[in-house]
Design an enzyme around this catalytic site. Structure first.
Site, PDB file in Angstrom:
ATOM      1  N   GLY A  13       0.823  -1.204   0.000  1.00 49.90           N
ATOM      2  CA  GLY A  13       0.000   0.000   0.000  1.00 49.90           C
ATOM      3  C   GLY A  13       0.856   1.252   0.000  1.00 49.90           C
ATOM      4  N   ASP A  14       0.211   2.397  -0.115  1.00 52.04           N
ATOM      5  CA  ASP A  14       0.892   3.697  -0.100  1.00 52.04           C
ATOM      6  C   ASP A  14       1.894   3.842  -1.243  1.00 52.04           C
ATOM      7  OD1 ASP A  14      -0.488   4.296   2.289  1.00 52.04           O
ATOM      8  OD2 ASP A  14       0.993   3.115   3.389  1.00 52.04           O
ATOM      9  N   LYS A  17      -0.946   5.360  -5.634  1.00 49.65           N
ATOM     10  CA  LYS A  17      -1.934   4.999  -6.661  1.00 49.65           C
ATOM     11  C   LYS A  17      -2.893   6.150  -6.970  1.00 49.65           C
ATOM     12  CE  LYS A  17      -3.218   1.596  -3.992  1.00 49.65           C
ATOM     13  NZ  LYS A  17      -2.155   1.614  -2.969  1.00 49.65           N
ATOM     14  N   GLY A  41      -6.015   5.742   1.982  1.00 49.98           N
ATOM     15  CA  GLY A  41      -5.842   7.194   1.993  1.00 49.98           C
ATOM     16  C   GLY A  41      -5.134   7.578   0.710  1.00 49.98           C
ATOM     17  N   HIS A  42      -5.830   8.222  -0.192  1.00 50.60           N
ATOM     18  CA  HIS A  42      -5.238   8.593  -1.474  1.00 50.60           C
ATOM     19  C   HIS A  42      -5.004  10.105  -1.506  1.00 50.60           C
ATOM     20  CE1 HIS A  42      -6.903   4.632  -3.281  1.00 50.60           C
ATOM     21  NE2 HIS A  42      -5.823   4.462  -2.557  1.00 50.60           N
ATOM     22  N   THR A  43      -3.723  10.480  -1.508  1.00 49.69           N
ATOM     23  CA  THR A  43      -3.373  11.899  -1.434  1.00 49.69           C
ATOM     24  C   THR A  43      -3.160  12.446  -2.836  1.00 49.69           C
ATOM     25  OG1 THR A  43      -2.275  11.442   0.645  1.00 49.69           O
ATOM     26  CG2 THR A  43      -1.735  13.537  -0.393  1.00 49.69           C
ATOM     27  N   GLN A 225      -4.925  -0.227  -0.803  1.00 51.27           N
ATOM     28  CA  GLN A 225      -3.890  -1.055  -0.159  1.00 51.27           C
ATOM     29  C   GLN A 225      -2.904  -1.588  -1.221  1.00 51.27           C
ATOM     30  OE1 GLN A 225      -7.439  -2.018   1.061  1.00 51.27           O
ATOM     31  NE2 GLN A 225      -7.069  -0.139   2.155  1.00 51.27           N
TER      32      GLN A 225
HETATM   33  P1  IMP Z   1      -7.033  -2.783   8.238  1.00 53.71           P
HETATM   34  O1  IMP Z   1      -7.191  -2.776   6.758  1.00 53.71           O
HETATM   35  O2  IMP Z   1      -7.370  -1.483   8.888  1.00 53.71           O
HETATM   36  O3  IMP Z   1      -7.716  -3.949   8.877  1.00 53.71           O
HETATM   37  O4  IMP Z   1      -5.454  -2.998   8.567  1.00 53.71           O
HETATM   38  C1  IMP Z   1      -4.768  -4.205   8.235  1.00 53.71           C
HETATM   39  C2  IMP Z   1      -3.354  -3.898   7.758  1.00 53.71           C
HETATM   40  O5  IMP Z   1      -3.418  -3.224   6.498  1.00 53.71           O
HETATM   41  C3  IMP Z   1      -2.566  -2.983   8.679  1.00 53.71           C
HETATM   42  O6  IMP Z   1      -1.198  -3.352   8.600  1.00 53.71           O
HETATM   43  C4  IMP Z   1      -2.738  -1.605   8.046  1.00 53.71           C
HETATM   44  O7  IMP Z   1      -1.702  -0.720   8.371  1.00 53.71           O
HETATM   45  C5  IMP Z   1      -2.726  -1.987   6.578  1.00 53.71           C
HETATM   46  N1  IMP Z   1      -3.440  -1.030   5.711  1.00 53.71           N
HETATM   47  C6  IMP Z   1      -4.769  -0.906   5.553  1.00 53.71           C
HETATM   48  N2  IMP Z   1      -5.046   0.055   4.664  1.00 53.71           N
HETATM   49  C7  IMP Z   1      -3.874   0.529   4.236  1.00 53.71           C
HETATM   50  C8  IMP Z   1      -3.510   1.517   3.274  1.00 53.71           C
HETATM   51  O8  IMP Z   1      -4.338   2.158   2.629  1.00 53.71           O
HETATM   52  N3  IMP Z   1      -2.170   1.731   3.111  1.00 53.71           N
HETATM   53  C9  IMP Z   1      -1.233   1.020   3.787  1.00 53.71           C
HETATM   54  N4  IMP Z   1      -1.523   0.083   4.680  1.00 53.71           N
HETATM   55  C10 IMP Z   1      -2.837  -0.166   4.910  1.00 53.71           C
END
Ligand code: IMP
Length: 430
Positions: A13-14, A17, A41-43, A225
């Protein structure tokens, strides 16, 4: 001609995108969010102005694009309404341009509480979730007890279903976590208020997409993600609760695989991960501090510091195969500008048996260490460069090495956060 494009992350993720979806949306008619929720979170930076989107598809910032939040997404309607209002305040008008699947499951306040209290109880073994209720909401979906967006349309049924599920959660919250119970009347009131705002957006988005395909419209599917947070193919259990790899597009929208023409894997020029779990190329030295600072590697949803590491070629090769990627987009190349040396992991080695792995399943990353190749840095500014010819020779070489490791071409390079700081190596719509 490539008509329907998937844009997804090849790491944790991050990857950036959102910017790429926004950049390519100039050519599209529809942009679809198909999995995850407001954990994303899409910046986006438009003419120096920063907009962060969590649920609304990034392409919607283009005035003619239609945005869809499809059935695979889990939706907190209160967060959705907040985001709609934020866009209005920033003069983005989305009337008649945002549609929400009636089959998408709801994230409700007790999902968020359950996510948080469970993580707390896990202590050092916590997943490190975003605390947005994603896991509990998807659990309810699979257990067939979700409330869905379509339920908002029938107040009487909504009230009956909500009462049942509030009781279900209150029992657990009280007996296991000693948490105070939720009042279903308050949740119902909030849901009905939100429904008044989103009512006209609720529809069967699968049929909408089938019509768009028949009418030869260009559709962009916007991943959230990254591949190694995928519930099936990621570093389980340190993953999110949806399919962030390519299969999520199919189940999350109702569009079949033959209607996807091109799959772009967005890859950061180095690696980051937020939350706990395996991260083979993680750095703990001054390069970590450099990448965090220069790359502003702090979560756009939770503000947490991201862990940083070198680019992982083993992971990248695996992501290419998992997703049938057509090409790559390399982001944040400019973050590496001041480094004398840059490394890429080309294989893993078992620390006990010394066995070397070029391919490995990401559900089993124990006792391995990365083997690196080292490249000379370019030590020149690349930020804002818009033509591949203008990149320093060492940066072009770094891109070529990535292509060789991945086995697919790089079609886009991002050299800064702004929509315009982009090198289009190949026009992917041709
Ligand atoms: P959840 O999706 O909130 O259940 O988190 C599960 C895992 O996915 C954790 O390690 C979060 O930090 C990671 N995660 C969820 N959404 C994102 C994202 O948009 N970017 C990066 N990591 C994410």
């Amino acid at each position: 001609m490539n008509k329907n494009i998937v844009i997804l992350g090849t790491q944790w993720g991050d990857e950036g995108k959102g910017k790429i979806v926004d950049y390519l949306s100039t050519n599209s008619s529809y942009v679809v969010r198909y999995h995850g929720g407001h954990n994303a979170g899409h910046t986006l930076v438009l003419n120096g102005k920063k907009i962060v989107l969590h649920l609304i598809p990034s392409g919607l910032l283009h005035p003619k694009v239609i945005g869809i939040i499809s059935n695979g997404v889990v939706i907190s309607v209160s967060e959705l309404v907040k985001e709609i209002e934020m866009l209005k305040r920033n003069n983005f008008f989305i009337e008649n341009r945002l549609f929400i699947s009636d089959a998408a499951s709801l994230i409700l306040p007790f999902h968020i509480t359950m996510d948080i209290v469970r993580e707390k109880k896990l202590g050092v073994n916590a997943i490190g979730t975003t605390g947005r209720g994603i896991g509990p909401a998807y659990e309810d979906k699979i257990a067939r007890r979700s409330l869905r967006i379509g339920d908002l349309k029938n107040e009487k049924n909504l009230s009956i279903k909500l009462k049942k599920i509030v009781n279900y959660y209150n029992d657990q919250l009280l007996s296991i976590y000693k948490h105070k119970p939720f009042d279903y009347h308050l949740i119902l009131k909030d849901l009905l208020e939100a429904k008044n705002i989103i009512n006209d957006m609720i529809t069967d988005t699968t049929i909408m997409l089938h019509d768009a395909i028949e009418n030869k419209k260009i559709i962009i599917f916007e991943g959230a993600q990254g591949s190694f947070l995928d519930i099936d193919h990621g570093t389980y259990p340190y993953v999110t609760s949806s399919n962030s790899t390519i299969g999520g597009v199919i189940t999350g929208t109702g569009v079949g695989p033959k209607n996807i023409d091109y799959i772009l894997g967005v890859t950061k020029a180095y690696s980051t991960r937020v939350g706990n779990g395996p991260f083979p190329t993680e750095l703990f030295n001054s390069i970590d501090s450099y990448l965090s600072k220069k790359g502003n590697e702090f979560g756009s949803t939770t503000g947490r510091k991201r862990r940083t590491g070198w680019l992982d070629g083993v992971a990248l090769r695996y992501a290419v195969k998992l997703n049938s990627l057509s090409a790559l987009c390399i982001t944040k190349l400019d973050v590496l500008d001041d480094l004398k040396e840059i490394k890429i992991c080309i294989a893993y080695q078992n620390v006990n048996t010394l066995e070397i792995y070029h391919n490995i399943s990401f559900s089993n990353l124990e006792n391995i260490q990365p083997i690196y190749e080292t490249y000379t840095g370019w030590m020149e500014q690349t930020s804002g460069i818009k033509k591949i010819e203008e990149l320093p020779k060492a940066a072009k070489n770094y891109i070529k090495c990535i292509e060789k490791i991945a086995g697919i071409p790089v079609h886009i390079i991002s050299t800064g956060p702004d929509r315009n700081d982009t090198i289009l190596v190949k026009n992917i719509f041709l």
